[in-house]
Enzyme design. Structure first.
Site, PDB file in Angstrom:
ATOM      1  N   HIS A   1       3.123  -9.759   8.469  1.00 14.87           N
ATOM      2  CA  HIS A   1       4.419 -10.162   7.903  1.00 14.87           C
ATOM      3  C   HIS A   1       4.646 -11.652   8.129  1.00 14.87           C
ATOM      4  CE1 HIS A   1       5.945  -6.037   7.168  1.00 14.87           C
ATOM      5  NE2 HIS A   1       5.113  -5.735   8.133  1.00 14.87           N
TER       6      HIS A   1
ATOM      7  N   ASP B   1       7.699  -6.975  -0.224  1.00 16.02           N
ATOM      8  CA  ASP B   1       8.070  -5.746   0.472  1.00 16.02           C
ATOM      9  C   ASP B   1       9.550  -5.436   0.250  1.00 16.02           C
ATOM     10  OD1 ASP B   1       6.958  -3.718   1.941  1.00 16.02           O
ATOM     11  OD2 ASP B   1       7.359  -4.627   3.893  1.00 16.02           O
TER      12      ASP B   1
ATOM     13  N   GLY C   1      10.598  -0.535   6.395  1.00 12.10           N
ATOM     14  CA  GLY C   1      11.920  -0.084   6.871  1.00 12.10           C
ATOM     15  C   GLY C   1      11.908   1.346   7.349  1.00 12.10           C
TER      16      GLY C   1
ATOM     17  N   GLU D   1       4.520   5.625  10.561  1.00 16.66           N
ATOM     18  CA  GLU D   1       4.652   4.768  11.744  1.00 16.66           C
ATOM     19  C   GLU D   1       5.649   5.409  12.712  1.00 16.66           C
ATOM     20  OE1 GLU D   1       6.393   0.926  10.978  1.00 16.66           O
ATOM     21  OE2 GLU D   1       5.936   0.159  12.970  1.00 16.66           O
TER      22      GLU D   1
ATOM     23  N   ASP E   1       0.330  -7.137  12.265  1.00 17.58           N
ATOM     24  CA  ASP E   1       1.706  -6.823  11.879  1.00 17.58           C
ATOM     25  C   ASP E   1       2.608  -8.062  12.023  1.00 17.58           C
ATOM     26  OD1 ASP E   1       3.534  -5.103  10.809  1.00 17.58           O
ATOM     27  OD2 ASP E   1       3.855  -3.902  12.599  1.00 17.58           O
TER      28      ASP E   1
HETATM   29 ZN   LIG Z   1       4.469  -3.915   9.045  1.00 18.51          ZN
END
Ligand SMILES: [Zn+2]
Length: 346
Positions: A18, A151, A183, A213, A290
């Site tokens: 990200h 995203d 999210g 996740e 990430d």
């Molecule tokens: Zn992520």
């Protein structure tokens, strides 16, 4: 060759990264001085004319040292509040590419939380110009290739996601290669986005989704059922043998982020992490950071972790590096070019 040196020398791609989570303390302190940022207002939208709350590097480090998922969300918010102008996005993109080059990451597919940008009431296009300027300079100075993934935020609903996906379609010829949903999986099931995924695919965009996740295997099934080509995290698949078999058989790439999972509590014990299990069952896994700055990690550290804790051999690591290019959304000829660089490495 020692493992560390070998990992450094491996040409790698990173597929789950990200942009906002790559902002290191030095850069965030710099942005903070730029804006003299106010504390968040009641409705969580910033008042651009406000005052106070300049963060020092030390203060940023403290905010990045959270203990739970909520602390992580607050850290993410601390960053996004300070990203306002095209120059900010140019700066963070350029610095990200510099760090990628230092680890021999030759290609990255970078998520930008366009859903959050829109929710904050900011116009995407001018900020995107900044990102693209950063990308161009980064490519020229460091030789790193970078593509964007727009995203959307699951729990903001399909209407908000439609806006994000339409923007991605409009900017497709400007290195926006894919869309995704991130999210809260529990409050934004994949099914809501079925039509949008179909439309995005028809518009020539590739499809990813954060799934499994924080919830169960049904979320991963949901993502696959709406056409997601790559799964972000996918931890919960380890609890569903049939799902693992389907993913192995179809070679659905999984974007694993081990340190992230430990830091957010998505996985409480490193030895419960399914990285090795997925690999042994033939799933196509890739290693990723990430949010490297917020999780104090780097792609090389993730490879070292896999080598040390999960006994991945050099050949395995080479395979993971190959996976990272094969699972990328690059055109075939570029994939082959990168893959041939790995083959020469002994
Ligand atoms: Zn992520």
């Amino acid at each position: 060759m020692a493992a560390k040196t070998f990992i450094q020398s491996l040409p790698k791609a990173e597929l789950h990264l990200h942009l906002e989570g790559s902002v290191d303390p030095v850069t965030l302190a710099e942005l903070s001085r730029r804006y003299n940022t106010p504390l968040p207002t009641e409705n969580n939208r910033y008042d651009i004319s406000g005052s106070g709350d300049v963060l020092t590097e030390e203060e940023v480090r403290r905010r990045y040292s959270y203990q739970d998922f909520n602390g992580f969300l607050m850290a993410f918010k601390t960053v996004t509040e300070r990203l306002r102008a095209p120059e900010d996005y140019e700066l963070i993109t350029y610095r990200l590419m510099q760090k990628l080059r230092q680890q021999n990451v030759m290609h990255a597919e970078v998520y930008v939380s366009i859903g959050v940008v829109r929710w904050r009431g900011q116009q995407v296009e001018p900020l995107f110009e900044g990102m693209e300027r950063g990308r161009e300079r980064g490519h020229r100075d460091f030789g790193v290739s970078l593509l964007w993934i727009f995203d959307a935020v699951r729990h903001f609903g399909a209407e908000a996601a439609a806006e994000v996906f339409d923007l991605a379609a409009r900017l497709r010829d400007r290195n926006v290669v894919a869309v995704g949903i991130g999210g809260d999986e529990a409050r934004g099931p994949a099914e809501w986005f079925r039509d949008l995924y179909k439309k995005a695919m028809d518009n020539g965009l590739r499809l990813t989704a954060h799934a499994g996740e924080t919830t169960g295997p049904e979320s991963v099934w949901g993502a696959l059922n709406i056409g997601a080509e790559r799964i972000g995290h996918g931890l919960a698949a380890a609890r569903d043998q049939e799902l693992m078999e389907v993913m192995a058989q179809k070679q659905v790439p999984v974007e694993l982020c081990i340190t992230s999972n430990l830091r957010t509590g998505a996985c409480t014990d490193l030895h419960d992490h399914p990285a090795r299990k997925f690999f042994d069952q033939g799933l196509m896994i890739t290693l990723n950071t990430d949010d490297p700055a917020m999780f104090q990690t780097s792609l090389n550290k993730e490879y070292e972790l896999a080598q040390k804790e999960f006994e991945f051999t050099k050949d395995h690591l080479r395979e993971l590096a190959r996976n990272s290019f094969e699972a990328s959304f690059l055109p075939v000829e570029k994939k082959l070019k990168f893959l041939s660089q790995i083959d020469f490495l002994v």
